[in-house]
Each structure stands twice: as structure tokens, then as C-alpha cells.
Scaffold this motif. Structure first.
Motif, PDB file in Angstrom:
ATOM      1  N   GLU A   1       1.025  -1.208  -0.102  1.00  0.00           N
ATOM      2  CA  GLU A   1      -0.092   0.029   0.011  1.00  0.00           C
ATOM      3  C   GLU A   1       0.807   1.310   0.023  1.00  0.00           C
ATOM      4  OE1 GLU A   1      -2.567  -0.173   3.469  1.00  0.00           O
ATOM      5  OE2 GLU A   1      -3.511  -1.846   2.728  1.00  0.00           O
ATOM      6  N   VAL A   2       0.608   1.943  -1.046  1.00  0.00           N
ATOM      7  CA  VAL A   2       1.843   3.112  -1.288  1.00  0.00           C
ATOM      8  C   VAL A   2       0.882   4.257  -1.333  1.00  0.00           C
ATOM      9  CG1 VAL A   2       3.535   4.403  -2.597  1.00  0.00           C
ATOM     10  CG2 VAL A   2       3.397   2.048  -2.596  1.00  0.00           C
ATOM     11  N   ASP A   3       0.980   4.963  -0.088  1.00  0.00           N
ATOM     12  CA  ASP A   3       0.189   6.386  -0.412  1.00  0.00           C
ATOM     13  C   ASP A   3       1.110   7.670  -0.177  1.00  0.00           C
ATOM     14  OD1 ASP A   3      -2.787   5.806   0.501  1.00  0.00           O
ATOM     15  OD2 ASP A   3      -1.767   4.773   1.996  1.00  0.00           O
ATOM     16  N   ILE A   4       0.816   8.501  -1.096  1.00  0.00           N
ATOM     17  CA  ILE A   4       1.846   9.857  -1.336  1.00  0.00           C
ATOM     18  C   ILE A   4       0.859  10.815  -1.121  1.00  0.00           C
ATOM     19  CG2 ILE A   4       3.273  11.044  -2.854  1.00  0.00           C
ATOM     20  CD1 ILE A   4       3.517   8.358  -4.576  1.00  0.00           C
ATOM     21  N   LEU A   5       1.306  11.745  -0.053  1.00  0.00           N
ATOM     22  CA  LEU A   5       0.510  13.064   0.301  1.00  0.00           C
ATOM     23  C   LEU A   5       1.256  14.125   0.013  1.00  0.00           C
ATOM     24  CD1 LEU A   5      -0.627  10.707   2.333  1.00  0.00           C
ATOM     25  CD2 LEU A   5      -1.328  12.689   3.905  1.00  0.00           C
ATOM     26  N   LEU A   6       0.509  14.927  -1.063  1.00  0.00           N
ATOM     27  CA  LEU A   6       1.119  16.109  -1.608  1.00  0.00           C
ATOM     28  C   LEU A   6       0.234  17.434  -1.262  1.00  0.00           C
ATOM     29  CD1 LEU A   6       2.229  14.688  -5.030  1.00  0.00           C
ATOM     30  CD2 LEU A   6       3.579  14.831  -3.032  1.00  0.00           C
ATOM     31  N   PRO A   7       0.618  18.593  -1.393  1.00  0.00           N
ATOM     32  CA  PRO A   7      -0.128  19.731  -1.131  1.00  0.00           C
ATOM     33  C   PRO A   7      -1.008  19.717  -2.571  1.00  0.00           C
ATOM     34  CG  PRO A   7       1.901  20.422  -0.567  1.00  0.00           C
ATOM     35  CD  PRO A   7       2.252  19.000  -1.291  1.00  0.00           C
ATOM     36  N   ARG A   8      -2.208  20.242  -2.255  1.00  0.00           N
ATOM     37  CA  ARG A   8      -3.248  20.547  -3.568  1.00  0.00           C
ATOM     38  C   ARG A   8      -2.718  21.935  -3.963  1.00  0.00           C
ATOM     39  NH1 ARG A   8      -7.379  19.623  -6.117  1.00  0.00           N
ATOM     40  NH2 ARG A   8      -8.074  17.929  -4.829  1.00  0.00           N
ATOM     41  N   LYS A   9      -2.280  22.998  -3.391  1.00  0.00           N
ATOM     42  CA  LYS A   9      -1.677  24.048  -3.718  1.00  0.00           C
ATOM     43  C   LYS A   9      -0.290  24.344  -3.337  1.00  0.00           C
ATOM     44  CE  LYS A   9      -2.586  29.188  -4.285  1.00  0.00           C
ATOM     45  NZ  LYS A   9      -3.707  30.144  -3.933  1.00  0.00           N
ATOM     46  N   ASN A  10       0.664  24.371  -4.216  1.00  0.00           N
ATOM     47  CA  ASN A  10       2.162  24.238  -3.773  1.00  0.00           C
ATOM     48  C   ASN A  10       2.339  25.810  -3.865  1.00  0.00           C
ATOM     49  OD1 ASN A  10       5.133  23.955  -4.012  1.00  0.00           O
ATOM     50  ND2 ASN A  10       4.353  21.555  -4.084  1.00  0.00           N
TER      51      ASN A  10
ATOM     52  N   LEU B   1      -4.152  14.773  -2.287  1.00  0.00           N
ATOM     53  CA  LEU B   1      -3.920  16.036  -2.072  1.00  0.00           C
ATOM     54  C   LEU B   1      -4.332  16.819  -0.781  1.00  0.00           C
ATOM     55  CD1 LEU B   1      -4.652  16.794  -6.044  1.00  0.00           C
ATOM     56  CD2 LEU B   1      -2.668  16.465  -4.898  1.00  0.00           C
ATOM     57  N   THR B   2      -3.606  17.315  -0.241  1.00  0.00           N
ATOM     58  CA  THR B   2      -3.943  17.914   1.173  1.00  0.00           C
ATOM     59  C   THR B   2      -4.399  19.368   0.731  1.00  0.00           C
ATOM     60  OG1 THR B   2      -1.651  18.657   1.614  1.00  0.00           O
ATOM     61  CG2 THR B   2      -2.576  16.658   2.523  1.00  0.00           C
ATOM     62  N   PRO B   3      -5.483  19.924   1.453  1.00  0.00           N
ATOM     63  CA  PRO B   3      -5.950  21.276   1.146  1.00  0.00           C
ATOM     64  C   PRO B   3      -4.800  22.320   2.056  1.00  0.00           C
ATOM     65  CG  PRO B   3      -7.214  20.226   2.920  1.00  0.00           C
ATOM     66  CD  PRO B   3      -6.187  19.253   2.456  1.00  0.00           C
ATOM     67  N   PRO B   4      -5.295  23.418   1.297  1.00  0.00           N
ATOM     68  CA  PRO B   4      -4.412  24.540   2.161  1.00  0.00           C
ATOM     69  C   PRO B   4      -4.937  24.765   3.560  1.00  0.00           C
ATOM     70  CG  PRO B   4      -5.423  25.489  -0.004  1.00  0.00           C
ATOM     71  CD  PRO B   4      -5.920  24.013   0.299  1.00  0.00           C
ATOM     72  N   PRO B   5      -3.977  25.384   4.575  1.00  0.00           N
ATOM     73  CA  PRO B   5      -2.569  25.923   4.010  1.00  0.00           C
ATOM     74  C   PRO B   5      -1.712  25.041   3.801  1.00  0.00           C
ATOM     75  CG  PRO B   5      -3.223  25.876   6.416  1.00  0.00           C
ATOM     76  CD  PRO B   5      -4.654  25.349   5.809  1.00  0.00           C
TER      77      PRO B   5
END
Length: 489
Positions: free
Chosen positions: A366-375, A400-404
Motif C-alpha cells: 500500500e503506497v500512499d503519497i500525500l502532496l499539497p493541493r496548492k504548492n 492532495l492535502t488542502p490549504p494551508p
């Protein structure tokens, strides 16, 4: 009548011979220095198909001057001896991991060979989630210092985050505590009010890592020190990914409304591994200033057992022949059997790391990659987007994590291995910058960090393969154009 055709003239023969010699020399340089076969073939083709021009382009763009410059800068500078390599205590490691995670011991062996450092047991690693928790703990530690404080950071801004730490450092100096502060020269002029002159006005010893005349508006400068280290009395350490600026403060913390509430992770560390953190700082300080920090007050004579985390620092930079950070990341993906969780703000993995992620997912991990939605760096986000499609096809899950904005850097493997520190999953961290991470083998710590990552994931939205494939042609062209510049972002 001249019987010698023009193409047999002496001038033409001289030009041809020179072109052949230059192309041959350039081709030999490619063969000796380019490890990637496709890159070598491409450069040699350009050199021979475009005589002189191809060689000139190779000289300007194809030769890795970053590594050469970094090594030249380090040459003949004082160095601090790092910890001797030695046999790790496998029995302690296996006991800590438990029978179901013994496979991670192969990763520990890889780390020792890649770094030349042994694992150290008896450490306690505490996550500090957010700037309010991290800066408060750092200021408290400085206020309790009795002998020495060393601080290394990429960005140190004169604002609601930096000013209290500067005041704490000044109070420590007045108590007779020895202080050394090292700030990256580009990070020191990061947008916002610089703090260097204020620190010097307080009588604090401050040095800048590799000063440059490069304008401060150029973000993508090379040979930057991206490490974050604070060591107090040689006994208490802090490291992670957090710079010192009010972006990571809660804007509601006081009436001034400072902060953007951006997220990040930092770590408070106690135990024998603190000596290695201090050695990493001392090496960079010696390189920058020529001053050797050895013995008291910088190092404690005996560091007691503080916890159950088995740890090792991984320092990397363009001055090293090997790539220890990439080796540990790749090795962790290869040995993973159950799950891998990655948090990073900047995600541009190179082909080997992308292939390892794909392979892990295809094996059922199980590969989970968490990235900012707005960089906060749009070019980096654009360049990374085309690389997500093959990962999603293989079964990796991208969130995709939400702001901030979330600046956290974390890798978790099989509920027992945690990789923390300053490095991102991009060429800047893995090739161009000086970075410091910490390998941690401890199921309890991994469980704690997994809860933090799970809270991030609960707020995030999954990125689907259909969304990626359904993007407009204009966005795809934009992103792939940005990808061409990914080695320099």
C-alpha cells in the motif's frame, strides 16, 4: 589554375582536424562521466552531429559543475571526524523490530554501507507538529542551556517566529553560554525581513554558508545548505524540515494575527544520536569558518539511554561521491512488504525512485503519497504532475492535502521505519542541496507518526487516474515543459 579542390585546402583540413579532435575529447569526457546510457548517447550524438556547437552546449550544460564546485570548496577545509563505522547490534535491532519486521534489518545494513555510520540505540524522538509547538520547545531548550547552543537553518526570518528565538539566544549568551549560528546565505535573504544583522547586533556569532552575489530573487540557487539542526549542551537536539519563519504559526495566536498556519513537522531528539547531529553541525561550521568545535562545551561526555529508538543520521550533498539519501529511499521501497506512506511538499522523483514506487505497488504494498493541493512553488508542482500518472496506473494512491500549505517531510515503512529530516523527493534535495535526515527504527514512533499522517490524509482528497488523464492539452503541455527543467527546480 589551382588543381586542389577547395575542400582540400589547408584551412579546411585544419578546421576538420580540430573539429574531430574537439568532438573526440568531448565524447571521451561523456563516456567517463555520464552514468546514464541514454544521456551519454544523446550527448555524443549532439557532439558529432553539430561539430563545435554540440561540444559548446555540452561544456555549458552537460558537465556537472555543481559536484565539482562543492568538492573544491570542501577541499583543504577543516573537517570534523564523523562517527566510526562499526558493526551494528543486530540483536537489539531485531528485538526492537519484532519478528514480523525482521526484513527491515536489510535496510539498516544498506544505510550503514551508504553512510559509513553505525546505528545508535537508546534514543527518544518526539514529533513537534506545527510551528507553535516547535518554536516554543526550541526557545525553552535555549533558555535552559548551560554550556552551548549550535543552530543551523536554511531560513531564519526576523518575524514573530524568529524574534523570540533570537531573544532566547541573546539571553543564553548573557548567561555565558557559547553560541554558534550558521544560516544559508540564500535562505538568509528569503522574502521577509532578514535577521542576520539583528543577531550580530545582539553580539551573537553568525556565519553564512557559501556566501553568494546571486540576487535574492533567484530562488533556484545551487549548493544551498537545507539542513535544520539545533543542539543544546550536546545533549538535546532538534531537526526536521521546519525553517524559522512565522508561516508556520497559528494566525490566531495573538492580536497581531501573525502566521499563515502552514503545516510542518519538526522533532526533538534525546540520546546518543545527538552527538552525530552536533558533528554534522560542527563539520559545516568548520567548512564555513575554519573553526573546529571539539570537546567541551560542544559535546557531552556521556549521553544516557533516553528511549527505544534506534537511529542514524544521513547527511548528503553534492560534495559526496555516493548518494546516501537516494540509496536509503530506494532501499526502503524495495524492502517494504505492507505499506509505505510519503509526505513531501515537492515531489519530482527520478526514474529509479519512480520505478521503485511502481514496483512496490505492483507487489501489493500500500503506497500512499500525500502532496499539497496548492504548492508554494508552481513550477515544481507542474513538473511533478506528469510523473503521477504511471504511479496511479500501478496502484499508488495520491492524496492532495488542502490549504494551508503542508511543508512536512516524512516516510514511513511497514509501521516500524521512519525517515525524517530536511530532504524532499526532488532533484534539488537529492542532487543539488546539502541535506540531513534521520533513519529511525521504532514501531512506537512509527505508530505515532502514522497517526499524524492519517490525520493529514483524512483531510485530503484522492487524486484519480481519470482526473490526471482528463486534464486539458494546454495543462499537459505546460506541465511537461516544466518537467524538462526538473533537474534544476
Amino acid at each position: 589554375m589551382n588543381l586542389v579542390p577547395i575542400f582540400f585546402s589547408a584551412e579546411h583540413l585544419l578546421i576538420t582536424a580540430t573539429s574531430l579532435a574537439v568532438s573526440l575529447l568531448a565524447s571521451l569526457h561523456v563516456l567517463l562521466h555520464k552514468r546514464d546510457t541514454r544521456a551519454a548517447i544523446g550527448w555524443i550524438g549532439l557532439i558529432w552531429l553539430s561539430p563545435f556547437v554540440g561540444t559548446l552546449v555540452y561544456v555549458l550544460l552537460g558537465i556537472n559543475r555543481i559536484e565539482r564546485k562543492a568538492r573544491a570548496l570542501r577541499r583543504d577545509r577543516p573537517a570534523v571526524n564523523r562517527m566510526d563505522a562499526g558493526e551494528e547490534d543486530l540483536s537489539l535491532l531485531l528485538e526492537t523490530l519484532g519478528p514480523e519486521r525482521h526484513h527491515l534489518s536489510t535496510l539498516a545494513r544498506l544505510g550503514e554501507r551508504a553512510t559509513g555510520r553505525r546505528l545508535m540505540g537508546g534514543n527518544r524522538v518526539e514529533p513537534l507538529d506545527g510551528g507553535d509547538a516547535a518554536y516554543r520547545a526550541m526557545a525553552q531548550a535555549i533558555d535552559e542551556a548551560k554550556h552551548s547552543v549550535t543552530l543551523l537553518t536554511y531560513i531564519f526570518r526576523f518575524d514573530a517566529a524568529g524574534s523570540p528565538l533570537a531573544d532566547a539566544l541573546a539571553r543564553a549568551r548573557h548567561r555565558g553560554v557559547s553560541i554558534r549560528i550558521l544560516i544559508d546565505s540564500v535562505g538568509s535573504v528569503h522574502e521577509g525581513k532578514p535577521i542576520v544583522e539583528h543577531l550580530r547586533g545582539l553580539g551573537l556569532p553568525v556565519a553564512l554558508f557559501i556566501p553568494t552575489l546571486r540576487p535574492d530573487w533567484i530562488r533556484y540557487a545551487n549548493l544551498r545548505n537545507h539542513r535544520k539542526v539545533l543542539v543544546v549542551d550536546g545533549r538535546l537536539g532538534f531537526t526536521g524540515g521546519m525553517n524559522i519563519l512565522d508561516d508556520f504559526l497559528d494566525p490566531g495566536r495573538d492580536a497581531r494575527g501573525c502566521g499563515k498556519n502552514c503545516r510542518d513537522l519538526h522533532f526533538r531528539i534525546r540520546g546518543p544520536i545527538v552527538k552525530a547531529l552536533q558533528q554534522a553541525f560542527a563539520d559545516d561550521w568548520a567548512f564555513t569558518t575554519g573553526e573546529l568545535l571539539d570537546g567541551p562545551p560542544w559535546y557531552a561526555d556521556d549521553l544516557p539511554i533516553e528511549g527505544k529508538t534506534i537511529a542514524r543520521i544521513v547527511v548528503d550533498g553534492p560534495d559526496l561521491e555516493a548518494d546516501p539519501l537516494a540509496a536509503v529511499l530506494f532501499g526502503a521501497l524495495v524492502v517494504a512488504r505492507q505499506r509505505v506512506t510519503i509526505l513531501t511538499p515537492y515531489f519530482i522523483p527520478d526514474p529509479p525512485l519512480s520505478a521503485a514506487l511502481v514496483s512496490a505497488a505492483l507487489r501489493g504494498v500500500e503506497v500512499d503519497i500525500l502532496l499539497p493541493r496548492k504548492n508554494n512553488h508552481r513550477l515544481v508542482q507542474w513538473a511533478g504532475f506528469p510523473l503521477l500518472e504511471p504511479l496511479l496506473e500501478a496502484g499508488c494512491r495520491v492524496w492532495l492535502t488542502p490549504p494551508p500549505f503542508d511543508h512536512s517531510k516524512l516516510m514511513l515503512v511497514d509501521d516500524a521505519f521512519s525517515f525524517i529530516g530536511s530532504a524532499n523527493w526532488d532533484p534539488r534535495s537529492l542532487v543539488l542541496n546539502f541535506e540531513l535526515n534521520v533513519e529511525c527504527y521504532d514501531p512506537t514512533l512509527a505508530c505515532s507518526l502514522s497517526r499524524i499522517a492519517g490525520a493529514r490524509k483524512a483531510m485530503a482528497e484522492p487524486l484519480t487516474l481519470d482526473e490526471v488523464r482528463g486534464r486539458s492539452i494546454v495543462l499537459k503541455i505546460r506541465d511537461n515543459l516544466a518537467r524538462l527543467f526538473s533537474p534544476y527546480l
